[in-house]
Design a protein around this motif. Structure first.
Motif, PDB file in Angstrom:
ATOM      1  N   UNK A  84      42.281  44.286  59.904  1.00 25.04           N
ATOM      2  CA  UNK A  84      43.315  43.172  59.262  1.00 25.04           C
ATOM      3  C   UNK A  84      44.015  43.916  58.185  1.00 25.04           C
ATOM      4  N   UNK A  85      44.885  43.082  57.338  1.00 21.68           N
ATOM      5  CA  UNK A  85      45.688  43.473  56.248  1.00 21.68           C
ATOM      6  C   UNK A  85      45.758  43.122  55.071  1.00 21.68           C
ATOM      7  N   UNK A  86      46.052  43.488  53.990  1.00 23.11           N
ATOM      8  CA  UNK A  86      46.234  42.942  52.672  1.00 23.11           C
ATOM      9  C   UNK A  86      47.548  43.500  52.324  1.00 23.11           C
ATOM     10  N   UNK A  87      48.340  42.309  51.680  1.00 17.63           N
ATOM     11  CA  UNK A  87      49.932  42.532  51.677  1.00 17.63           C
ATOM     12  C   UNK A  87      50.205  42.084  50.006  1.00 17.63           C
ATOM     13  N   UNK A  88      50.979  42.739  49.396  1.00 15.19           N
ATOM     14  CA  UNK A  88      51.460  42.369  48.035  1.00 15.19           C
ATOM     15  C   UNK A  88      53.056  42.650  48.042  1.00 15.19           C
ATOM     16  N   UNK A  89      53.789  41.440  47.957  1.00 12.70           N
ATOM     17  CA  UNK A  89      55.244  41.468  47.940  1.00 12.70           C
ATOM     18  C   UNK A  89      55.698  41.263  46.566  1.00 12.70           C
ATOM     19  N   UNK A  90      56.387  42.145  46.118  1.00 15.05           N
ATOM     20  CA  UNK A  90      57.306  42.141  44.818  1.00 15.05           C
ATOM     21  C   UNK A  90      58.200  41.305  44.469  1.00 15.05           C
ATOM     22  N   UNK A  91      58.948  41.134  45.626  1.00 15.05           N
ATOM     23  CA  UNK A  91      60.072  40.348  45.780  1.00 15.05           C
ATOM     24  C   UNK A  91      61.338  41.104  45.461  1.00 15.05           C
ATOM     25  N   UNK A  92      61.062  42.527  44.861  1.00 14.10           N
ATOM     26  CA  UNK A  92      62.104  43.300  44.382  1.00 14.10           C
ATOM     27  C   UNK A  92      61.643  44.786  44.774  1.00 14.10           C
ATOM     28  N   UNK A  93      62.705  45.622  45.356  1.00 14.60           N
ATOM     29  CA  UNK A  93      62.200  47.152  45.427  1.00 14.60           C
ATOM     30  C   UNK A  93      61.449  47.771  44.478  1.00 14.60           C
ATOM     31  N   UNK A  94      60.150  47.975  44.559  1.00 18.25           N
ATOM     32  CA  UNK A  94      59.458  48.596  43.385  1.00 18.25           C
ATOM     33  C   UNK A  94      58.773  50.051  44.097  1.00 18.25           C
ATOM     34  N   UNK A  95      58.965  51.202  43.086  1.00 23.24           N
ATOM     35  CA  UNK A  95      58.364  52.384  43.456  1.00 23.24           C
ATOM     36  C   UNK A  95      57.106  52.737  43.132  1.00 23.24           C
ATOM     37  N   UNK A  96      56.176  53.115  44.009  1.00 21.98           N
ATOM     38  CA  UNK A  96      54.885  53.560  43.604  1.00 21.98           C
ATOM     39  C   UNK A  96      54.812  55.089  44.329  1.00 21.98           C
ATOM     40  N   UNK A  97      53.709  55.661  43.732  1.00 22.98           N
ATOM     41  CA  UNK A  97      53.422  57.196  44.158  1.00 22.98           C
ATOM     42  C   UNK A  97      51.806  57.286  44.274  1.00 22.98           C
ATOM     43  N   UNK A  98      51.225  56.294  43.919  1.00 22.28           N
ATOM     44  CA  UNK A  98      49.679  56.362  43.957  1.00 22.28           C
ATOM     45  C   UNK A  98      49.062  54.914  44.268  1.00 22.28           C
ATOM     46  N   UNK A  99      47.942  55.031  44.695  1.00 20.23           N
ATOM     47  CA  UNK A  99      47.072  53.618  44.642  1.00 20.23           C
ATOM     48  C   UNK A  99      45.641  54.145  44.699  1.00 20.23           C
ATOM     49  N   UNK A 100      44.892  52.744  44.435  1.00 20.27           N
ATOM     50  CA  UNK A 100      43.327  53.039  44.363  1.00 20.27           C
ATOM     51  C   UNK A 100      42.797  51.811  44.783  1.00 20.27           C
ATOM     52  N   UNK A 101      41.811  51.944  45.332  1.00 24.76           N
ATOM     53  CA  UNK A 101      40.852  50.945  46.041  1.00 24.76           C
ATOM     54  C   UNK A 101      39.465  50.731  45.404  1.00 24.76           C
ATOM     55  N   UNK A 102      39.268  49.713  45.136  1.00 27.26           N
ATOM     56  CA  UNK A 102      37.719  49.525  44.328  1.00 27.26           C
ATOM     57  C   UNK A 102      37.030  48.804  45.595  1.00 27.26           C
ATOM     58  N   UNK A 103      35.602  49.137  45.720  1.00 26.26           N
ATOM     59  CA  UNK A 103      34.765  48.550  46.558  1.00 26.26           C
ATOM     60  C   UNK A 103      34.206  47.087  46.079  1.00 26.26           C
ATOM     61  N   UNK A 104      33.738  46.257  46.668  1.00 30.05           N
ATOM     62  CA  UNK A 104      33.287  44.872  45.942  1.00 30.05           C
ATOM     63  C   UNK A 104      32.182  45.289  45.056  1.00 30.05           C
ATOM     64  N   UNK A 105      32.145  44.310  44.168  1.00 33.34           N
ATOM     65  CA  UNK A 105      30.782  44.359  43.191  1.00 33.34           C
ATOM     66  C   UNK A 105      29.633  43.949  43.979  1.00 33.34           C
ATOM     67  N   UNK A 106      29.105  44.277  45.215  1.00 35.62           N
ATOM     68  CA  UNK A 106      28.036  43.558  45.580  1.00 35.62           C
ATOM     69  C   UNK A 106      27.285  44.643  46.450  1.00 35.62           C
ATOM     70  N   UNK A 107      26.213  44.405  47.205  1.00 33.66           N
ATOM     71  CA  UNK A 107      25.379  45.304  47.876  1.00 33.66           C
ATOM     72  C   UNK A 107      25.815  45.412  49.192  1.00 33.66           C
ATOM     73  N   UNK A 108      26.787  44.798  49.951  1.00 33.74           N
ATOM     74  CA  UNK A 108      27.245  44.668  51.329  1.00 33.74           C
ATOM     75  C   UNK A 108      28.178  46.020  51.460  1.00 33.74           C
ATOM     76  N   UNK A 109      27.780  47.221  51.173  1.00 30.83           N
ATOM     77  CA  UNK A 109      28.716  48.391  51.086  1.00 30.83           C
ATOM     78  C   UNK A 109      29.180  48.696  52.524  1.00 30.83           C
ATOM     79  N   UNK A 110      28.730  48.350  53.737  1.00 33.94           N
ATOM     80  CA  UNK A 110      29.385  48.397  54.916  1.00 33.94           C
ATOM     81  C   UNK A 110      30.604  47.406  55.237  1.00 33.94           C
TER      82      UNK A 110
END
Length: 851
Positions: free
Chosen positions: A679-705
């Motif tokens: 599936x997918x996860x989206x964020x819409x800024x409404x205006x053009x926004x610049x990025x050059x990095x991103x980070x993903x944090x896993x859930x604070x739970x034991x279902x690591x799969x």
């Protein structure tokens, strides 16, 4: 023969992909930086997507490429391949739907553009291919129009439409930059399209000095549509200014304007003014719902009353707010307004400084230091606050440059229980430091002391003022006790002020008791004033009244419960005398503040040195910051932008929970529906926004799969056409609440970002605890320098406009010196002494002239 293809790219290698057919020319010339090579696309059979040319080993710099043929036959191009971290450079005459790396874009409806002439059409057309579906133009062969603006930066691009029809667009549009005139053409000599080519790069100027430049673009002398504005691109770290804009209160005069930010976190509740003279955000919309704005507007000076200025907002800054709500906050008759010096934060780090605290409480949520500076005042949103364990601690802000602070405010949270009040500080000192690095070390000067502060009311500010004229880089509130809670202490919001230069009072304009009453401020300033010849009286392009009526302070003759609203319906003078039902809830009437600014004592100085009057042009320190550009979301649409997902597990795992600033607790995450691990996860800024990095944090739970394994990050400016930004495969071995960061090959600028999860680590649903979209900024340090203003004593106006208001450069501090000993014959035993010298008592002698 005769046709050519040209492009420019940055990289070390190049591949050309084309078809090979029996009708192809047998020799195609390739010029790379002027060096000639050839390739032969001829083939006896028709084969497509063939690698017909390759060049490697180039320097990793800018290269220009030209292709042509001087022999008979067809030729064409299917695709071009370059380095994965390379990029194509847009050239004049090319389409440019999004700004290139290192550039940012301002749309034609930006309030910093000043349109001159009476026949401008400002159009929003969802079927057109203009940038953001809007453009501004004149028609019917009308000339004599222009638009003006200023910008800070070193480069500029003009993005407009072009067309091949001779009678359509002019070929001599004039652009004047700092008094130097050039021309560009809107005629397309090549395309035979029956519709205009949109979002075309028609003019570019680079290599300008990095300073403020004045620009005017004027009508051409031929064509039906003689002038147009679709968009302007400038430096990524530049800024656009209105021609009449100033950045300092001292520079105001009638007709000038100054930028300001207004944020209201809760619908129907008054917000906060901040960022006087700064570009904090895009502009507040002039129509539609603006119930919870967090954007900019202009205050326009309408009268100079013995040095005190009256200013009116150029638009409603908030609607869906009642007259009664404004009255309850004092805005009918006038209330003192304070502009906080601290920018709105979405993380501890900001380009203007950083938040710090003695410690951070981590329970159901992470109560970080920056949350007292997020300007989020929503009732009952407990995680939008800072908390620390125990009954003592400190909270503060470290500016990148020194500021004078002589006032501050503290705000507590609304709750059904009283523990939020008991957690508020009771005894404290407010302190400043010039040398702290983390809020704990360094020397701290006590500026204000308060004891037995027990008068806290939910969702109310307590404000404190004191005498201080010194600039410090960091300030903190250090408290030794709270109001009784034994477990933790905290604050909901905190602001800091400099009241030494201006005093501001805001209220509503008067509006007239009936339609014949013209003795009021709305008629005087908005309907009838030209502001000393700087505007057309009643101009909607200046006052933006057609998007909705504005409340005034006046009670009208229809009855004691009826308030006068002015504007709307495209008429500056229209009067809407609203019935009682509008008092409690006004959907069509908004808040347009009237501000009185009193100029207090002003000190301006120059330094007379070597026969000239000089001032210090301050440099800036190196900026190497990591900015989390997604706000801390509290729903899918608040405080700004829109979070969405392909599916959700249930209502406890909505998309916004992956953008709320933390991943604490099992439900603090986004989760896809069961049976849909992709599936997918989206964020819409409404205006053009610049990025050059991103980070993903896993859930604070034991279902690591359930953590993602293979994914793609993509960007889009229309939500339909997506470009791949980054791809990750086989991301396994996640631990609970683990953060993995990814630095991109370059800057990417889109309004929508989508994380597409292809597979996860085995579960039948996917979770993401937090997705942070990041802009890592590096700006080299700029040294300070002394510049000459005049060889003779400057005039009063020069002192006001250009004089130095900060002489702290001459402050002396204690410094340690170690005297280096050199061998001068035989040395016996001895000691090396180190001492501290108060430089305030001494001036260095750098030269002695003996006569």
């Amino acid at each position: 023969m005769g046709a050519s293809l040209e492009f420019t790219f940055v990289g070390t290698r190049l591949r050309l992909i084309a078809g090979t057919t029996p009708t192809q020319a047998k020799e195609i010339r390739v010029f790379i930086d002027g060096n000639l090579e050839t390739y032969n696309p001829y083939n006896t059979t028709d084969i497509r997507q063939i690698l017909v040319y390759e060049k490697t080993g180039l320097s990793n710099t800018l290269h220009t490429v030209k292709l042509d043929s001087v022999v008979a036959g067809n030729w064409g191009m299917d695709a071009i391949d370059i380095d994965s971290d390379g990029r194509l450079i847009t050239t004049v005459g090319s389409q440019i739907p999004t700004p290139d790396e290192g550039w940012k874009r301002y749309d034609d409806n930006n309030a910093s553009f000043k349109y001159v002439g009476s026949n401008w059409i400002h159009e929003s057309n969802t079927s057109a291919n203009n940038y953001n579906k809007t453009d501004s133009y004149t028609t019917d062969s009308v000339g004599g129009h222009s638009f003006k603006f200023k910008f800070y930066g070193s480069k500029i691009r003009v993005v407009q439409a072009s067309f091949h029809r001779e009678d359509f667009f002019p070929d001599d549009v004039k652009i004047i930059i700092d008094g130097v005139q050039e021309t560009f053409s809107k005629k397309d000599p090549i395309s035979s399209s029956i519709v205009a080519n949109r979002q075309m790069l028609l003019y570019e100027k680079t290599g300008l000095d990095r300073e403020i430049h004045t620009v005017e673009i004027l009508s051409g002398s031929n064509g039906i549509y003689r002038i147009q504005n679709d968009a302007i691109d400038i430096d990524l770290d530049g800024r656009l200014f209105h021609p009449d804009e100033v950045t300092n209160i001292a520079e105001l005069e009638v007709g000038k304007r100054i930028r300001c930010n207004y944020q209201a976190s809760t619908s129907g509740t008054i917000g906060t003014f901040s960022g006087i003279g700064k570009e904090s955000s895009s502009f507040i919309p002039t129509s539609g719902s603006i119930a919870t704005p967090n954007r900019d507007f202009y205050f326009i000076a309408v009268e100079d009353w013995n040095g005190d200025f009256k200013l009116i907002a150029d638009r409603n800054v908030q609607n869906l707010i009642s007259w009664d709500a404004l009255n309850s906050e004092g805005f009918i008759n006038g209330v003192n307004v304070y502009s906080t010096l601290i920018p709105q934060l979405t993380s501890d780090i900001h380009a203007e400084g950083n938040a710090f605290a003695s410690s951070v409480y981590s329970g159901e949520y992470l109560y970080s230091a920056w949350k007292v500076f997020d300007r989020d005042k929503k009732t009952g949103v407990y995680n939008s606050r800072w908390s620390t364990t125990g009954t003592s601690g400190y909270i503060g802000f470290n500016f990148t440059e020194g500021n004078v602070v002589n006032g501050y405010s503290l705000m507590t949270l609304s709750s059904g229980s009283s523990n939020w009040i008991t957690a508020m500080p009771k005894d404290w000192t407010f302190e400043g430091s010039e040398d702290t690095t983390n809020g704990s070390d360094g020397t701290w000067i006590v500026l204000d002391t308060r004891t037995s502060q027990t008068n806290w009311i939910s969702l109310n500010y307590n404000r404190y003022f004191f005498e201080n004229s010194n600039k410090y880089k960091a300030y903190r509130l250090k408290f030794t006790s709270n109001n009784g809670d034994a477990s933790y202490s905290g604050l909901f919001e905190m602001e800091m002020y400099d009241t030494s230069q201006i005093s501001m009072q805001a209220r509503l304009l008067t509006g007239g008791i009936n339609a014949t009453d013209k003795d009021n401020e709305w008629d005087k300033y908005i309907v009838n004033s030209t502001l000393n010849g700087t505007i057309i009286a009643g101009d909607n392009n200046v006052w933006n009244y057609s998007g909705g009526a504005s409340w005034t302070s006046t009670t009208n003759t229809a009855g004691s419960a009826n308030r006068t609203g002015r504007g709307a319906s495209g008429n500056a003078g229209a009067s809407g005398y609203n019935p009682t039902s509008y008092v409690a809830a006004a959907t069509a009437t908004g808040f347009r503040p009237f501000m009185k600014i009193e100029n207090l004592s002003m000190n301006r100085s120059f330094i007379n040195h070597e026969g000239s009057y000089k001032k210090l042009k301050k440099g800036s320190p190196k900026v190497n910051e990591t900015l989390i550009i997604t706000p801390s979301m509290t729903s899918n649409t608040t405080p700004s932008g829109v979070a969405s997902a392909s599916s959700i597990y249930n209502a406890s795992y909505e998309a916004w929970r992956a953008f709320n600033g933390g991943a604490t607790g099992t439900e603090d995450c986004w989760a896809s529906s069961a049976g849909n691990p992709s599936g997918f996860l989206v964020y819409n800024f409404n205006n053009v926004t610049t990025l050059n990095a991103y980070a993903i944090t896993s859930r604070d739970a034991s279902d690591l799969t359930s953590a993602p394994k293979d994914w793609t990050l993509a960007g889009s400016n229309d939500g339909t056409n997506w470009s791949t930004i980054h791809t990750v495969t086989n991301s396994t071995g996640w631990s609970q609440k683990e953060t993995r960061s990814f630095v991109l090959s370059r800057d990417f600028s889109f309004s929508n970002y989508r994380l597409i999860i292809h597979t996860n680590n085995g579960a039948n649903y996917t979770t993401i605890g937090e997705l942070k979209l990041v802009n890592k900024i590096f700006i080299p340090a700029i040294p300070s320098e002394w510049i000459t203003i005049s060889a003779t004593l400057p005039s009063e106006s020069t002192f006001i406009n250009d004089g130095m208001d900060d002489l702290s450069v001459f402050n002396r501090k204690n410094e340690d010196f170690v005297q280096t000993m050199s061998a001068n014959g035989s040395l016996g035993s001895g000691r090396l002494f180190k001492g501290s010298i108060d430089l305030k008592k001494y001036i260095e002698i750098t030269n002695v002239s003996v006569k």
